[in-house]
Design a protein around this motif. Structure first.
Motif, PDB file in Angstrom:
ATOM      1  N   PRO A  98       0.948  -1.250   0.062  1.00 60.36           N
ATOM      2  CA  PRO A  98       0.028   0.063   0.031  1.00 60.36           C
ATOM      3  C   PRO A  98       0.929   1.366  -0.046  1.00 60.36           C
ATOM      4  N   THR A  99       1.698   1.336  -0.772  1.00 63.33           N
ATOM      5  CA  THR A  99       2.380   2.716  -1.262  1.00 63.33           C
ATOM      6  C   THR A  99       3.083   2.471  -2.643  1.00 63.33           C
ATOM      7  N   GLY A 104      10.100  -2.915   0.370  1.00 64.18           N
ATOM      8  CA  GLY A 104       9.668  -3.896   1.322  1.00 64.18           C
ATOM      9  C   GLY A 104       8.672  -3.259   2.612  1.00 64.18           C
ATOM     10  N   TYR A 105       7.909  -4.081   2.813  1.00 65.07           N
ATOM     11  CA  TYR A 105       6.865  -3.728   4.062  1.00 65.07           C
ATOM     12  C   TYR A 105       6.586  -4.774   5.070  1.00 65.07           C
ATOM     13  N   ALA A 106       6.733  -4.605   6.231  1.00 66.00           N
ATOM     14  CA  ALA A 106       6.491  -5.463   7.105  1.00 66.00           C
ATOM     15  C   ALA A 106       5.576  -5.347   8.326  1.00 66.00           C
ATOM     16  N   VAL A 107       4.752  -6.087   8.431  1.00 62.33           N
ATOM     17  CA  VAL A 107       3.615  -5.837   9.612  1.00 62.33           C
ATOM     18  C   VAL A 107       3.778  -7.190  10.644  1.00 62.33           C
TER      19      VAL A 107
ATOM     20  N   ILE B  23      -1.935   4.326   7.743  1.00 63.00           N
ATOM     21  CA  ILE B  23      -0.904   3.777   7.093  1.00 63.00           C
ATOM     22  C   ILE B  23      -0.927   3.755   5.690  1.00 63.00           C
ATOM     23  N   GLY B  24       0.104   4.280   4.792  1.00 68.00           N
ATOM     24  CA  GLY B  24       0.396   4.148   3.395  1.00 68.00           C
ATOM     25  C   GLY B  24      -1.013   4.705   2.752  1.00 68.00           C
ATOM     26  N   SER B  26      -0.510   6.981   0.474  1.00 64.08           N
ATOM     27  CA  SER B  26      -0.149   7.227  -1.107  1.00 64.08           C
ATOM     28  C   SER B  26      -0.941   6.174  -1.836  1.00 64.08           C
ATOM     29  N   SER B  66      -5.280   1.587  -0.585  1.00 60.40           N
ATOM     30  CA  SER B  66      -5.559   0.702   0.510  1.00 60.40           C
ATOM     31  C   SER B  66      -5.128   1.347   1.763  1.00 60.40           C
ATOM     32  N   THR B  67      -5.748   1.189   2.834  1.00 59.86           N
ATOM     33  CA  THR B  67      -4.937   1.476   4.170  1.00 59.86           C
ATOM     34  C   THR B  67      -4.065   0.518   4.743  1.00 59.86           C
ATOM     35  N   GLY B  68      -3.798  -0.519   4.219  1.00 59.90           N
ATOM     36  CA  GLY B  68      -2.663  -1.365   4.504  1.00 59.90           C
ATOM     37  C   GLY B  68      -3.545  -2.447   5.447  1.00 59.90           C
ATOM     38  N   PRO B  69      -2.507  -3.386   5.890  1.00 63.44           N
ATOM     39  CA  PRO B  69      -3.214  -4.679   6.649  1.00 63.44           C
ATOM     40  C   PRO B  69      -3.137  -4.009   8.162  1.00 63.44           C
ATOM     41  N   PHE B  94       8.791   4.683   6.921  1.00 61.66           N
ATOM     42  CA  PHE B  94       8.299   4.810   8.419  1.00 61.66           C
ATOM     43  C   PHE B  94       8.115   3.596   9.117  1.00 61.66           C
ATOM     44  N   THR B  99       3.832  -1.621  11.982  1.00 56.17           N
ATOM     45  CA  THR B  99       4.060  -1.542  10.397  1.00 56.17           C
ATOM     46  C   THR B  99       5.324  -0.619   9.947  1.00 56.17           C
ATOM     47  N   ALA B 101       7.395   0.691   6.393  1.00 55.82           N
ATOM     48  CA  ALA B 101       7.540   0.535   5.010  1.00 55.82           C
ATOM     49  C   ALA B 101       8.908   1.072   4.720  1.00 55.82           C
TER      50      ALA B 101
END
Lengths: 348, 204
Positions: A98-99, A104-107, B23-24, B26, B66-69, B94, B99, B101
């Motif tokens: 979602p960017t 990379g993207y970690a949750v 979050i996210g 964009s 999306s607002t992301g997970p 961030f 979360t 990114a």
């Protein structure tokens, strides 16, 4: 921000360090990497490929290698990472992030699961086209090392954030840079956590074991105790066992490490004549089976004063320590127990 | 500060951030399928067990906008300005709550709204829609590697030691970059959270 030009940051770093100094970090070096949130309370984290977003073979190899890197290089009691098709965590090779800029993207959803997303090779980001080095037989300059970037994302899963570049004195102190290097700049293919990453993980999870090296990114005080058995007043020619106990200072601001025993270190027994001033190293004490304990048994025929000395290795973030002094007196009718001098007596 | 007190404080900050955006934010651009060029095997189609996705799974379709997970509130909107105007920053890298990114690079200048500085001697002001405790600003003509320090302030909070909780800041002042067309990059820390923002700044 760039650590490739550390001199630019020197003035700013001095101010930054002064502002952000803590009692657990060396005053002049990179501080422990920032971190946030609750930690994992499990010995193992298993990952699978996210259905529909399975990485290609070359990327899988890099991911598995990074999982191994993470498992062996934290110096901390962190969970290990391993592949398991039924794992609660997942890793995806996907553009579905979602960017429009993130590689990379970690949750993390401690304590239940985590997800890592890695953009695909050739993905057009707002700043350029993503190139993974592992995709090529002959990786071009400017590609990202997939093993390093995956390790960086695993760092986020373990709760690490990004280093404040204004405080960095050595690029290799951390892999948690906001702008990792591309091939072939210094640090572009680091495959282990930096010492200041490990420091933070030790601050959060504790050391991997009592004998694990304490990261040199920390600066922790130590406490060294010494005791004598069977006591401090013993028979001439009998055995005396001196036991030392080495721990991280119980008052250390590093909450989770405070009071932890330190095994496998070099602890020396020193002695001097009773009332003397100069200490000499007598012998290195042996490690006991009990964590943080060291001992030495001596056959004693003269009174001496003893103490233990711990000299920290330069590769560790520990301070030196010296124990309190124990005076051993001899139950010898011909020797003064107070000053160790021979007694002029008819029976001697 | 005790851990209990810290937890209370964190919850307070989290409450303050509610409504500050997600979050996210964009939008995800329309993307062409990546084109594979040289060597190596094609992406593997090896089957693996695929249990039901956990709560961290993304939606099954691309999540444009999306607002992301994460259900946690995301980084706040921030602003950079001079005496006459201010503009919102573009969020980049961030780590916010659970979360993270990773952008790794600066956006092209043409993607950014321009802040034209009218009086460089008066400097720039950074502010955020929530309290923060640390900021560091730098500027570059094009890439992250070229960033030069511009200013910094506040103190980093260390959640794992007995260190004192730093004071919060609502606004930070800094010198303007030298004459030129720049990207200004500011890292803002709000206790355990961090967010990186960019602006295009033209200085006469």
């Amino acid at each position: 921000m760039s650590g490739a030009n550390p001199t630019r940051w020197t003035a700013a770093a001095i101010a930054g360090v002064l502002l952000s100094i803590t009692l657990v970090a060396p005053a002049a070096g990179t501080p422990p990497t920032p971190a946030s949130g609750p930690v994992w309370d499990t010995g193992q984290l298993r990952y699978r490929w996210l259905s529909g977003s399975e990485p290609p073979t070359w990327m899988r190899s890099a991911i598995h290698a990074a999982a191994q890197d993470a498992t062996v290089s934290t110096l901390a009691d962190t969970p290990s990472f391993s592949y398991d098709g039924g794992g609660a965590g997942w890793i995806a090779y996907t553009g579905d992030i979602p960017t429009d800029y993130a590689v990379g993207y970690a949750v993390r959803n401690v304590p239940s699961s985590f997800g890592i997303r890695l953009r695909p090779q050739g993905y057009p980001l707002d700043w350029g086209t993503l190139r993974w080095c592992q995709f090529y037989d002959s990786p071009p300059s400017g590609c990202f090392d997939a093993e390093l970037i995956t390790l960086h994302e695993i760092g986020h899963v373990l709760t690490l954030g990004h280093i404040d570049e204004s405080t960095v004195t050595d690029w290799n102190d951390t892999i948690m840079h906001a702008a990792p290097k591309t091939k072939a700049k210094t640090g572009w293919n680091a495959h282990e956590f930096g010492r200041c990453d490990a420091a933070r993980l030790q601050l959060r999870y504790g050391a991997a074991s009592p004998s694990e090296r304490i990261s040199s990114c920390l600066d922790l005080g130590t406490d060294l105790g010494l005791s004598a058995s069977p006591g401090t007043f013993i028979d001439y020619g009998s055995n005396l066992t001196l036991s030392a106990s080495l721990r991280i200072d119980a008052d250390s601001p590093a909450d989770i490490l405070a009071g932890d025993p330190l095994s496998g270190r070099s602890v020396w027994l020193q002695r001097r004549p009773v009332g003397g001033s100069a200490w000499t190293d007598l012998v290195q004490m042996s490690s006991s089976a009990e964590a943080g304990r060291y001992f030495r048994t001596l056959n004693v025929t003269s009174p001496f004063e003893y103490r233990a000395r711990f000299s920290a290795s330069s590769s560790e973030g520990l301070d030196d320590a010296t124990s309190s002094v124990i005076r051993i007196s001899i139950d010898d009718p011909c020797v003064s127990s107070s000053d160790g001098h021979s007694i002029n007596s008819p029976i001697c | 500060m005790t851990r209990t007190a810290w937890i209370v404080f964190t919850l307070t900050v989290a409450a303050l951030t509610a409504g500050c955006g997600s979050i996210g934010a964009s939008p995800t651009p329309t993307v062409a399928a990546p084109t594979r060029t040289p060597s190596k095997a094609t992406p593997s189609a090896t089957a693996v067990a695929t249990p039901t996705d956990s709560a961290t799974s993304p939606s099954p379709t691309p999540t444009s906008g999306s607002t992301g997970p994460s259900s946690q509130p995301g980084p706040p909107t921030t602003y950079l300005g001079d005496e006459t105007s201010e503009i919102a920053g573009q969020l980049r890298t961030f780590c916010w709550h659970d979360t993270c990114a990773d952008a790794f690079e600066l956006p092209p200048k043409q993607d950014l709204t321009i802040l034209v500085v009218t009086d460089p001697a008066a400097g720039l002001t950074f502010r955020a829609e929530m309290p923060f405790n640390r900021w560091a600003a730098s500027y570059s003509s094009r890439t992250m590697e070229d960033l030069e320090p511009l200013g910094q302030g506040g103190a980093v909070y260390d959640p794992d030691t007995s260190a004192t909780v730093p004071a919060t800041i609502t606004e930070a002042n800094m010198t303007a970059p030298p004459s030129g067309d720049w990207i200004v990059y500011i890292v803002m820390n709000s206790f355990e959270n961090e967010a990186h923002y960019v602006w295009r700044v033209q200085v006469p």
